[in-house]
Design a protein around this motif. Structure first.
Motif, PDB file in Angstrom:
ATOM      1  N   LYS A  12      -0.431   4.244  -1.019  1.00 36.07           N
ATOM      2  CA  LYS A  12      -1.316   5.651  -1.072  1.00 36.07           C
ATOM      3  C   LYS A  12      -0.688   6.735  -0.232  1.00 36.07           C
ATOM      4  CE  LYS A  12      -4.520   3.687   2.002  1.00 36.07           C
ATOM      5  NZ  LYS A  12      -5.645   4.062   2.676  1.00 36.07           N
TER       6      LYS A  12
ATOM      7  N   ARG B 298     -17.561   1.858   5.118  1.00 40.65           N
ATOM      8  CA  ARG B 298     -17.135   2.684   4.350  1.00 40.65           C
ATOM      9  C   ARG B 298     -17.267   2.301   2.786  1.00 40.65           C
ATOM     10  NH1 ARG B 298     -10.690   4.116   5.036  1.00 40.65           N
ATOM     11  NH2 ARG B 298     -10.624   1.948   4.023  1.00 40.65           N
TER      12      ARG B 298
ATOM     13  N   ARG C 152      -2.860  -6.816   2.198  1.00 37.40           N
ATOM     14  CA  ARG C 152      -2.767  -5.397   1.754  1.00 37.40           C
ATOM     15  C   ARG C 152      -1.920  -4.966   2.825  1.00 37.40           C
ATOM     16  NH1 ARG C 152      -7.909  -6.052   1.310  1.00 37.40           N
ATOM     17  NH2 ARG C 152      -8.226  -4.636   2.906  1.00 37.40           N
TER      18      ARG C 152
ATOM     19  N   LEU D  89      -7.867   1.425  -4.333  1.00 39.83           N
ATOM     20  CA  LEU D  89      -8.576   0.991  -3.030  1.00 39.83           C
ATOM     21  C   LEU D  89      -9.951   1.770  -2.888  1.00 39.83           C
ATOM     22  CD1 LEU D  89      -5.865   0.707  -0.693  1.00 39.83           C
ATOM     23  CD2 LEU D  89      -7.031  -1.491  -1.653  1.00 39.83           C
TER      24      LEU D  89
ATOM     25  N   ASN E 190      -4.970  -6.188   6.302  1.00 47.19           N
ATOM     26  CA  ASN E 190      -3.898  -5.115   6.347  1.00 47.19           C
ATOM     27  C   ASN E 190      -2.873  -5.557   7.245  1.00 47.19           C
ATOM     28  OD1 ASN E 190      -5.528  -4.987   8.542  1.00 47.19           O
ATOM     29  ND2 ASN E 190      -5.587  -2.508   8.520  1.00 47.19           N
ATOM     30  N   SER E 191      -2.215  -4.631   7.839  1.00 49.36           N
ATOM     31  CA  SER E 191      -0.823  -4.859   8.767  1.00 49.36           C
ATOM     32  C   SER E 191      -1.664  -5.629  10.077  1.00 49.36           C
ATOM     33  CB  SER E 191      -0.229  -3.692   9.337  1.00 49.36           C
ATOM     34  OG  SER E 191       0.450  -3.205   8.216  1.00 49.36           O
TER      35      SER E 191
ATOM     36  N   GLY F 185       0.431  -1.956   4.719  1.00 47.99           N
ATOM     37  CA  GLY F 185       1.100  -0.521   4.609  1.00 47.99           C
ATOM     38  C   GLY F 185       1.771  -0.303   5.851  1.00 47.99           C
ATOM     39  N   LEU F 186       1.324  -0.047   6.857  1.00 42.12           N
ATOM     40  CA  LEU F 186       1.957   0.461   8.148  1.00 42.12           C
ATOM     41  C   LEU F 186       3.443  -0.309   8.408  1.00 42.12           C
ATOM     42  CD1 LEU F 186       1.405   2.757   9.892  1.00 42.12           C
ATOM     43  CD2 LEU F 186       0.309   1.213  11.764  1.00 42.12           C
TER      44      LEU F 186
ATOM     45  N   TRP G 212      -0.622   6.313  11.257  1.00 40.14           N
ATOM     46  CA  TRP G 212      -0.848   6.484  10.001  1.00 40.14           C
ATOM     47  C   TRP G 212      -1.041   8.140   9.619  1.00 40.14           C
ATOM     48  CZ3 TRP G 212      -3.287   3.221  12.566  1.00 40.14           C
ATOM     49  CH2 TRP G 212      -3.239   1.886  12.450  1.00 40.14           C
TER      50      TRP G 212
ATOM     51  N   VAL H 143       0.769  -1.260  -0.005  1.00 41.35           N
ATOM     52  CA  VAL H 143      -0.177   0.127  -0.074  1.00 41.35           C
ATOM     53  C   VAL H 143       0.799   1.091   0.129  1.00 41.35           C
ATOM     54  CG1 VAL H 143      -1.926   1.261   1.145  1.00 41.35           C
ATOM     55  CG2 VAL H 143      -1.910  -1.365   1.184  1.00 41.35           C
TER      56      VAL H 143
ATOM     57  N   LYS I 268     -14.912  -5.161  -3.889  1.00 43.03           N
ATOM     58  CA  LYS I 268     -14.928  -4.830  -2.453  1.00 43.03           C
ATOM     59  C   LYS I 268     -16.250  -4.931  -1.593  1.00 43.03           C
ATOM     60  CE  LYS I 268     -12.797  -1.679   0.878  1.00 43.03           C
ATOM     61  NZ  LYS I 268     -11.764  -0.551   1.096  1.00 43.03           N
TER      62      LYS I 268
ATOM     63  N   HIS J  18     -12.414  -5.005   3.868  1.00 42.22           N
ATOM     64  CA  HIS J  18     -11.502  -4.293   4.856  1.00 42.22           C
ATOM     65  C   HIS J  18     -12.048  -4.863   6.274  1.00 42.22           C
ATOM     66  CE1 HIS J  18      -8.357  -1.775   5.776  1.00 42.22           C
ATOM     67  NE2 HIS J  18      -8.931  -0.545   6.101  1.00 42.22           N
TER      68      HIS J  18
ATOM     69  N   TYR K 236       2.592   6.730   2.361  1.00 41.61           N
ATOM     70  CA  TYR K 236       2.358   7.198   3.893  1.00 41.61           C
ATOM     71  C   TYR K 236       3.456   8.302   4.090  1.00 41.61           C
ATOM     72  CZ  TYR K 236      -0.490   3.036   5.006  1.00 41.61           C
ATOM     73  OH  TYR K 236      -1.442   2.189   4.778  1.00 41.61           O
TER      74      TYR K 236
HETATM   75  C1  LIG Z   1      -8.389  -0.917   2.051  1.00 43.62           C
HETATM   76  C2  LIG Z   1      -7.377  -0.805   2.711  1.00 43.62           C
HETATM   77  N1  LIG Z   1      -6.381  -1.836   2.668  1.00 43.62           N
HETATM   78  C3  LIG Z   1      -5.143  -1.941   3.313  1.00 43.62           C
HETATM   79  C4  LIG Z   1      -4.799  -0.952   4.140  1.00 43.62           C
HETATM   80  C5  LIG Z   1      -3.276  -0.865   4.806  1.00 43.62           C
HETATM   81  O1  LIG Z   1      -3.481  -0.991   6.066  1.00 43.62           O
HETATM   82  P1  LIG Z   1      -2.161  -0.707   7.180  1.00 43.62           P
HETATM   83  O2  LIG Z   1      -1.510   0.627   6.840  1.00 43.62           O
HETATM   84  O3  LIG Z   1      -2.862  -0.837   8.472  1.00 43.62           O
HETATM   85  O4  LIG Z   1      -1.506  -1.944   6.773  1.00 43.62           O
HETATM   86  C6  LIG Z   1      -5.420   0.439   4.177  1.00 43.62           C
HETATM   87  C7  LIG Z   1      -4.869   1.764   4.815  1.00 43.62           C
HETATM   88  O5  LIG Z   1      -5.595   2.631   5.053  1.00 43.62           O
HETATM   89  C8  LIG Z   1      -6.680   0.304   3.358  1.00 43.62           C
HETATM   90  O6  LIG Z   1      -7.431   1.430   3.532  1.00 43.62           O
END
Ligand SMILES: Cc1ncc(COP(=O)(O)O)c(C=O)c1O
Length: 381
Positions: free
Chosen positions: A43, A141, A225, A89, A208-209, A227-228, A362, A41, A134, A169, A47
Motif C-alpha cells: 500500500k 481501528r 503480512r 486491508l 506484521n513485520s 511491509g517494513l 513508515w 504489503v 478482520k 492486527h 511504502y
Molecule cells: C493491517 C496491516 N497489516 C500489515 C501491515 C504491515 O506492517 P509492517 O509494515 O509493520 O510490516 C500493516 C501496515 O501498516 C497493516 O496496516
C-alpha cells in the motif's frame, strides 16, 4: 551503493535497490516455516518505493500475494497486469464494492453492516465475493470488535461468500510483548468459534513485520503480512528481526544548486531560526518539505556531501534546504547531497532521519512525494 555512482540528472531522486528486495524476501521466507504464505504489503505506493516496479520484483522474489489499503490501489496493481490475490486491508465503502467484486479482490469485512452491503452487491452483480474477516483484538481501528465477531462469522457462512481468511492486527508488536500476547490469545480463542471444517480452509494471519518476532509455528497461523521488513527496516533493534540483517532498499539524494559564503551574523531561512556564529560556506540543496524532508529536521538533521556530514541550517523550506559546508570547501554546484543512505564510509539511516524528523519509519518512506524521481537499480549483485 555510493550516491556518486548514480547517473541521474534529476534534482532530487530516490534510488531503489531492487536486488536488495530479493535478498530481504529470501531472508524472511527462510526464517518462516515453509507452509506460511507471504502477503506482501504494497500500500501507499509500496511504502513510497513505487508500486508497479516493487510489486513485480516481490512476485519474482517469491511472495504469494499482495495487500493494499483500498480498491484504487488494487486497481493500479491489476493494471500492471498482476492477477495474484490482492487483499484489501481497510474497510470498503458500499460504493466501492461493485468494483472490488469486478476486480476479484479479497475483501476484508469489518462489520455486519459491511457484510450486508456486500451481500447486496453480490445479489446485484451476480459476482462471487471472496472475503477475509478482520477482528479487532485491541487495536481500536479496523475490524469487528472481538466480542461481536462470532455473529459476523455466522453471517459470512450463511451468505455463501467464499470465506478465505480471518485475521487481526497488532498495535504494539514492536514495543509491548505482553500486550501482543494478549491480542494473540484473544484471537486464538475466537478461532474456536469457527467450525473446524471451515477453519482448516482459512488463511489465518496476524503478524506484521514486528509480529514476526514472536511468530509461533505451533499456532494455527499460516500467513504473515510483511511491509517494513521487506523494505529493509527492522522495526525493533537487537531482535531476531535485526539479526536477519535486512538491507536498506531506498536511498534519497538531491543536487547542490548554489554555493556561497555568508558573513557571521547572517540569519538563515524563514523566520530566522538560525543566525551564523562564524563566516560560513553554505550549500543550497534542491530538496525540501515538498519532497519529503520535514521541517522538524530544521537545525537538527544533516545531509552527506562529499562523504561528510553537513548540518541543516535554519528552516527546511518547500523546495530547498541550506546546509553548512564550511568544513567541505570543495563543494560545487551539481554535487550530490544524500539525505538517506550512504556516501563514502558514512550512512544516514532511516532511524537517524526519524529521530531528527520526529516521525516513524513508515512515515519517513510514505511521505516521499511524487516530485522525487524514482530510479530503479535492477542488476543482480
Ligand atoms: C493491517 C496491516 N497489516 C500489515 C501491515 C504491515 O506492517 P509492517 O509494515 O509493520 O510490516 C500493516 C501496515 O501498516 C497493516 O496496516
Amino acid at each position: 551503493m555510493s550516491a556518486s555512482s548514480n547517473a541521474s540528472a534529476a534534482r532530487a531522486w530516490v534510488e531503489i535497490d531492487l536486488p536488495a528486495i530479493d535478498r530481504n524476501v529470501g531472508r524472511i521466507k527462510q526464517a518462516l516455516p515453509p507452509h506460511v504464505r507471504y502477503v506482501a504489503v504494497v500500500k501507499a505506493n509500496a511504502y513510497g518505493h513505487g508500486m508497479p516496479e516493487v510489486a513485480t520484483r516481490l512476485l519474482q522474489a517469491g511472495v504469494d500475494c499482495f495487500a493494499v489499503a483500498n480498491v484504487a490501489e488494487a486497481a493500479n496493481l491489476r493494471e500492471v497486469g498482476h492477477d495474484a490475490d490482492i487483499l484489501l486491508l481497510s474497510p470498503t465503502l458500499p460504493s466501492e464494492l461493485p468494483r472490488a467484486l469486478a476486480l476479484g479482490l479479497d475483501i476484508t469485512l469489518n462489520s455486519l453492516a459491511e457484510a450486508q452491503a456486500l451481500a447486496a452487491a453480490v445479489a446485484k452483480s451476480g459476482l462471487k465475493a471472496k472475503v477475509h474477516v478482520k477482528v479487532d483484538t485491541g487495536m481500536g481501528r479496523a475490524g469487528v470488535w472481538h466480542e461481536q465477531a462470532a455473529e459476523l462469522f455466522a453471517f459470512v457462512q450463511a451468505a455463501g461468500f467464499e470465506w478465505r481468511g480471518v485475521f487481526t492486527h497488532f498495535s504494539d508488536a514492536d514495543s509491548d510483548a505482553a500486550y501482543t500476547t494478549n491480542q494473540r490469545a484473544i484471537f486464538l480463542k475466537l478461532l474456536e468459534r469457527i467450525p473446524a471444517a471451515v477453519r482448516s480452509g482459512l488463511m489465518i494471519h496476524a503478524d506484521n513485520s514486528a509480529g514476526l518476532e514472536s511468530f509461533s509455528a505451533s499456532a494455527p497461523f499460516n500467513a504473515v503480512r510483511v511491509g517494513l521488513m521487506q523494505y529493509g527496516l527492522p522495526p525493533s533493534s537487537g531482535s531476531f528481526l535485526a539479526s536477519l540483517r535486512p538491507e536498506p532498499v531506498l536511498s534519497f539524494h538531491a543536487r547542490v544548486v548554489l554555493v556561497k559564503d555568508l558573513p557571521a551574523g547572517t540569519a538563515v531561512s524563514y523566520n530566522r531560526t538560525k543566525t551564523l556564529s562564524r563566516p560560513t560556506r553554505v550549500a543550497i540543496v534542491a530538496v525540501g518539505y515538498g519532497d519529503g524532508v520535514p521541517t522538524a529536521a530544521s537545525n537538527r538533521g544533516s545531509f552527506l556531501v562529499r562523504g561528510q556530514r553537513c548540518p541543516i541550517l535554519g528552516r527546511v523550506t518547500m523546495d530547498q534546504t541550506i546546509v553548512d559546508v564550511t568544513e567541505v570547501p570543495s563543494v560545487v554546484v551539481g554535487d550530490i547531497a544524500t539525505i538517506l543512505g550512504a556516501q563514502g564510509a558514512d550512512r544516514i539511516t532511516v532511524a537517524e532521519f526519524c529521530a531528527w524528523s520526529d516521525c516513524i519509519p513508515w512515515e519517513a518512506l510514505c511521505t516521499l512525494t511524487q516530485r522525487v524521481q524514482r530510479v530503479y537499480r535492477t542488476d543482480r549483485t
